[in-house]
Design a protein around this motif. Structure first.
Motif, mmCIF file in Angstrom:
data_model
loop_
_atom_site.group_PDB
_atom_site.id
_atom_site.type_symbol
_atom_site.label_atom_id
_atom_site.label_comp_id
_atom_site.label_asym_id
_atom_site.label_seq_id
_atom_site.Cartn_x
_atom_site.Cartn_y
_atom_site.Cartn_z
ATOM 1 N N TYR A 50 -63.416 -19.904 -10.816
ATOM 2 C CA TYR A 50 -62.627 -20.122 -10.474
ATOM 3 C C TYR A 50 -63.044 -20.240 -8.860
ATOM 4 O O TYR A 50 -63.183 -18.850 -8.265
ATOM 5 C CB TYR A 50 -60.980 -19.239 -10.179
ATOM 6 C CG TYR A 50 -60.311 -19.516 -11.465
ATOM 7 C CD1 TYR A 50 -59.542 -20.992 -11.816
ATOM 8 C CD2 TYR A 50 -60.071 -19.136 -12.167
ATOM 9 C CE1 TYR A 50 -58.996 -20.964 -12.952
ATOM 10 C CE2 TYR A 50 -59.045 -18.377 -13.572
ATOM 11 C CZ TYR A 50 -58.614 -19.773 -13.602
ATOM 12 O OH TYR A 50 -57.967 -20.420 -14.981
ATOM 13 N N GLY A 51 -63.731 -21.112 -8.449
ATOM 14 C CA GLY A 51 -64.279 -21.166 -7.539
ATOM 15 C C GLY A 51 -65.689 -20.698 -6.969
ATOM 16 O O GLY A 51 -66.111 -20.237 -8.016
ATOM 17 N N THR A 52 -66.033 -21.085 -5.513
ATOM 18 C CA THR A 52 -67.655 -20.564 -5.370
ATOM 19 C C THR A 52 -67.469 -18.589 -5.214
ATOM 20 O O THR A 52 -66.384 -18.365 -4.239
ATOM 21 C CB THR A 52 -68.246 -21.011 -4.219
ATOM 22 O OG1 THR A 52 -68.120 -22.469 -4.975
ATOM 23 C CG2 THR A 52 -69.562 -20.561 -4.306
ATOM 24 N N SER A 53 -68.272 -17.914 -6.441
ATOM 25 C CA SER A 53 -68.549 -16.494 -5.464
ATOM 26 C C SER A 53 -70.007 -16.582 -5.433
ATOM 27 O O SER A 53 -71.171 -17.199 -5.446
ATOM 28 C CB SER A 53 -68.816 -15.766 -6.637
ATOM 29 O OG SER A 53 -66.957 -15.570 -6.742
ATOM 30 N N THR A 54 -70.515 -15.575 -4.246
ATOM 31 C CA THR A 54 -71.497 -15.657 -4.007
ATOM 32 C C THR A 54 -72.455 -14.136 -3.997
ATOM 33 O O THR A 54 -71.400 -12.787 -3.938
ATOM 34 C CB THR A 54 -72.245 -15.605 -2.255
ATOM 35 O OG1 THR A 54 -71.242 -16.530 -2.016
ATOM 36 C CG2 THR A 54 -73.582 -15.338 -1.259
ATOM 37 N N VAL A 55 -73.349 -13.451 -4.538
ATOM 38 C CA VAL A 55 -74.200 -12.850 -5.512
ATOM 39 C C VAL A 55 -75.856 -12.863 -4.509
ATOM 40 O O VAL A 55 -76.802 -14.254 -4.559
ATOM 41 C CB VAL A 55 -75.308 -12.768 -6.763
ATOM 42 C CG1 VAL A 55 -75.901 -11.693 -6.994
ATOM 43 C CG2 VAL A 55 -73.374 -13.015 -7.598
ATOM 44 N N GLU A 56 -76.125 -11.571 -3.239
ATOM 45 C CA GLU A 56 -76.976 -11.864 -2.635
ATOM 46 C C GLU A 56 -77.569 -10.151 -2.412
ATOM 47 O O GLU A 56 -76.515 -9.294 -2.510
ATOM 48 C CB GLU A 56 -77.194 -13.085 -1.102
ATOM 49 C CG GLU A 56 -75.960 -12.081 -0.905
ATOM 50 C CD GLU A 56 -75.772 -12.768 0.543
ATOM 51 O OE1 GLU A 56 -76.319 -12.979 1.140
ATOM 52 O OE2 GLU A 56 -74.072 -12.213 1.212
ATOM 53 N N ASN A 57 -79.187 -10.376 -2.064
ATOM 54 C CA ASN A 57 -79.508 -9.309 -2.174
ATOM 55 C C ASN A 57 -79.351 -7.650 -2.903
ATOM 56 O O ASN A 57 -79.320 -6.435 -2.778
ATOM 57 C CB ASN A 57 -79.350 -8.830 -1.037
ATOM 58 C CG ASN A 57 -79.989 -9.144 0.852
ATOM 59 O OD1 ASN A 57 -80.355 -9.921 0.379
ATOM 60 N ND2 ASN A 57 -78.914 -9.538 1.256
#
Length: 281
Positions: A139-146
């Motif tokens: 459901y929607g856009t998730s961000t995974v960073e660093n």
């Protein structure tokens, strides 16, 4: 200015109370396993709460998770979790008896951001799908960073598994999209079932995963099907059971002489978060 919330939370060991602090931005501050357990209880009723780690945390035998693997989207984590460079050591074991069978600190996320954290420890999984530090993106856009994961993962489940170093599944059937950048995978991943990946295990029809500037120096022992799913830009992989795309394949020599570190850094003035962790590999 900090304020303190007195939270009555059901902990892994039974009913307990714990005072968890918030900072001036409203972020809950996690510096202990008790804080983690308390934040897990908060997210069960307020899934868009935010948190920052202020110290390394070893979860011990706690199986508390941020977000619930229930099919109801109101249980999915939708907030920001900022590790601030700290280490979360996990020891998850999949258990289907209580309906929370995903062996992951983040079972389901939706429009969430998880960043600046080192995951270490173990995931043991004999019963559940998506063994990874983030099990499912929906459901929607998730961000995974660093993010750096050095977790040792062992999945003995057969059939459909969807194991990976970071994200188990991007569920397109439920509108899931993923942005991943500046992440690294090390450690050892072993899975006996099918449909596994390197940074992402599986992307269902209708979903998308964009993976930028990521590095894998992990050892993968996948016994059945595995592949690279998603769209990759400036990503590098040392070892994988299936064919590694030519532009992603690297050698020990390129790691040692700084070639890959320079490629990951690119023309950015600021230091890429994972660079210190590649030293000496």
């Amino acid at each position: 200015m900090k304020k303190t919330l007195l939270l009555l939370a059901t902990m892994f060991a039974g009913l307990s109370s714990w005072a968890i602090e918030q900072d001036s931005d409203g972020y809950y501050l996690i510096a202990s396993v008790e804080d983690w357990n308390a934040f897990s209880a908060i997210v069960a009723t307020t899934n868009d709460a935010n948190a920052r780690m202020t110290a390394d945390v070893d979860l011990g035998d706690s199986q508390a998770k941020i977000g619930h693997p229930n099919e109801n989207p109101s249980y999915y984590f939708k907030g920001i979790f900022d590790g601030q460079g700290h280490t979360l050591k996990i020891h998850y074991v999949a258990d289907t008896s209580n309906g929370t069978n995903m062996s992951s600190p983040f079972p389901n996320i939706s429009e969430a951001t998880i960043k600046n954290i080192h995951f270490d420890g173990t995931i043991e999984n004999a019963t559940a799908c998506q063994p990874a530090v983030i099990a499912d993106v929906r459901y929607g856009t998730s961000t995974v960073e660093n993010i750096w994961s050095s977790v040792t993962l062992n999945s003995t489940k057969g059939d459909w598994v969807e194991a990976s170093g970071l994200v188990g599944c991007v569920d397109g059937y439920k509108g899931g999209h993923l942005i991943m950048r500046d992440c690294m995978v090390s450690g050892t991943l072993t899975a006996g079932g099918s449909y596994n990946g390197c940074f992402v295990g599986y992307v269902n029809s209708g979903g998308s995963a964009t993976i930028d500037n990521c590095l894998s120096i992990a050892t993968f022992n996948y016994l059945k099907t595995s592949d690279f799913r998603g769209t990759y830009n400036n990503c590098y992989v040392l070892q994988f059971p299936t064919f590694i795309p030519t532009e992603m394949s690297i050698t020990d020599e390129q790691l040692a002489d700084g070639t890959i570190a320079a490629a990951l850094q690119g023309d950015r003035a600021e230091e890429v978060w994972i660079q210190d962790e590649t030293a000496g590999t």
